[in-house]
Write an enzyme that holds these catalytic residues in place. Structure first.
Site, short mmCIF file in Angstrom:
data_model
loop_
_atom_site.label_atom_id
_atom_site.label_comp_id
_atom_site.label_asym_id
_atom_site.label_seq_id
_atom_site.Cartn_x
_atom_site.Cartn_y
_atom_site.Cartn_z
N HIS A 7 -61.74 45.22 31.85
CA HIS A 7 -62.66 46.27 31.41
C HIS A 7 -62.47 46.57 29.93
O HIS A 7 -61.41 47.03 29.50
CB HIS A 7 -62.38 47.52 32.25
CG HIS A 7 -63.28 48.66 32.00
ND1 HIS A 7 -62.80 49.92 31.68
CD2 HIS A 7 -64.62 48.77 32.05
CE1 HIS A 7 -63.81 50.76 31.55
NE2 HIS A 7 -64.94 50.08 31.77
N HIS A 13 -68.01 51.46 23.35
CA HIS A 13 -68.36 52.17 24.58
C HIS A 13 -69.13 53.46 24.31
O HIS A 13 -70.18 53.71 24.90
CB HIS A 13 -67.11 52.51 25.39
CG HIS A 13 -67.42 53.33 26.60
ND1 HIS A 13 -67.40 54.71 26.59
CD2 HIS A 13 -67.79 52.98 27.85
CE1 HIS A 13 -67.73 55.17 27.78
NE2 HIS A 13 -67.98 54.13 28.57
#
Length: 275
Positions: free
Chosen positions: A26, A68
């Site tokens: 991730h 992100h």
């Protein structure tokens, strides 16, 4: 997503899953290196993980970057470099400005000087590392047309050829409209929807996606089984890749539910737990 292994992007349902669930790093190996940097995917490679996940946003001048948050504040030194430009949104900075930021020092002195990569730079590094990519189109409501832009960059960097599309690329989003748009423009690409649609709504999602990728806190064995009973946009059983599982207990739990993949900041911990 907010909050190695290898396999074909739309493989068999969990009931006949061949081996352990896929482990996806991730934002790279983000427990051990600054998230979404080239260092994080290099570390994932060094740890033996093939699949990495990232997030794509768009700058003021239209460049796609891997980050992100829609703000630069958490993971760069933008507040020190540009103190008068709060709230430091990605969309308010040019690619050249973002390229000057330190995206590693917040994580530790060892990582100082790491940069926010452009999508082009990121794709080239993933390719060089012989890795595979789960690409999230982030906050598409902030960036009209980002689906088109993402596909354009993927094409320019050679990621839309048969080899990449067949087994090295998945595009996902929390936005059903974005997943649909990608599927409509390039129906050969494997896509994933981030979330946990109601079981009764799953058939409508299966028309345009290949994966239902829910938060691990929303999972049950019955839900995973319901997803697996349906065939996705490419005529293969829908897959379930859950996020973000960072400990052994959670990994064993998700594995027991029959998920196809586990997205994690700690890929080594998860790999050891599900072996």
């Amino acid at each position: 997503m907010s909050p190695t292994g290898s396999a074909t992007a739309a493989g068999a349902p969990a009931a006949v899953r061949d081996g352990d669930p896929l482990v996806i790093a991730h934002r790279g190996a983000s427990a051990y290196a600054p998230e979404n940097t080239l260092a994080a995917i290099d570390l994932a490679r060094d740890m033996g993980f093939t699949w990495v996940e990232n997030d794509v946003q768009r700058t003021k001048d239209g460049e796609l970057v891997v980050l992100h948050d829609d703000s630069l504040a958490r993971t760069t030194d933008v507040e020190q470099r540009f103190p008068g430009r709060a709230p430091w949104k990605v969309a308010d900075f040019t690619a050249a400005e973002i390229a000057t930021l330190d995206a590693g020092g917040w994580f530790g002195d060892k990582w100082a000087g790491a940069r926010v990569p452009t999508l082009e730079q990121y794709l080239n590094r993933v390719d060089r590392n012989h890795q595979k990519l789960l690409l999230e189109i982030k906050k598409p409501e902030l960036y009209p047309g980002i689906e088109r832009d993402t596909l354009r960059v993927l094409g320019e960097e050679g990621w839309l050829d048969r080899r990449h599309v067949a087994g090295r690329l998945v595009i996902q989003s929390f936005s059903a409209a974005t997943v649909k748009a990608v599927h409509q423009r390039r129906p050969d690409i494997t896509t994933g929807f981030l979330g946990t649609p109601a079981v009764g709504d799953l058939p409508s999602y299966a028309a345009f996606t290949d994966q239902i990728n829910p938060a691990h806190t929303t999972l049950t064995a019955d839900y995973v089984a319901a997803v697996h009973r349906l065939k996705g946009a490419h005529g293969k059983p829908l897959r379930v890749n859950t996020w973000t599982v960072n400990d052994a207990v959670g990994a064993v739990r998700a594995d027991g539910f029959g998920v196809d993949g586990i997205i994690t900041n700690n890929p080594d911990v998860v790999r050891e737990a599900v072996r």
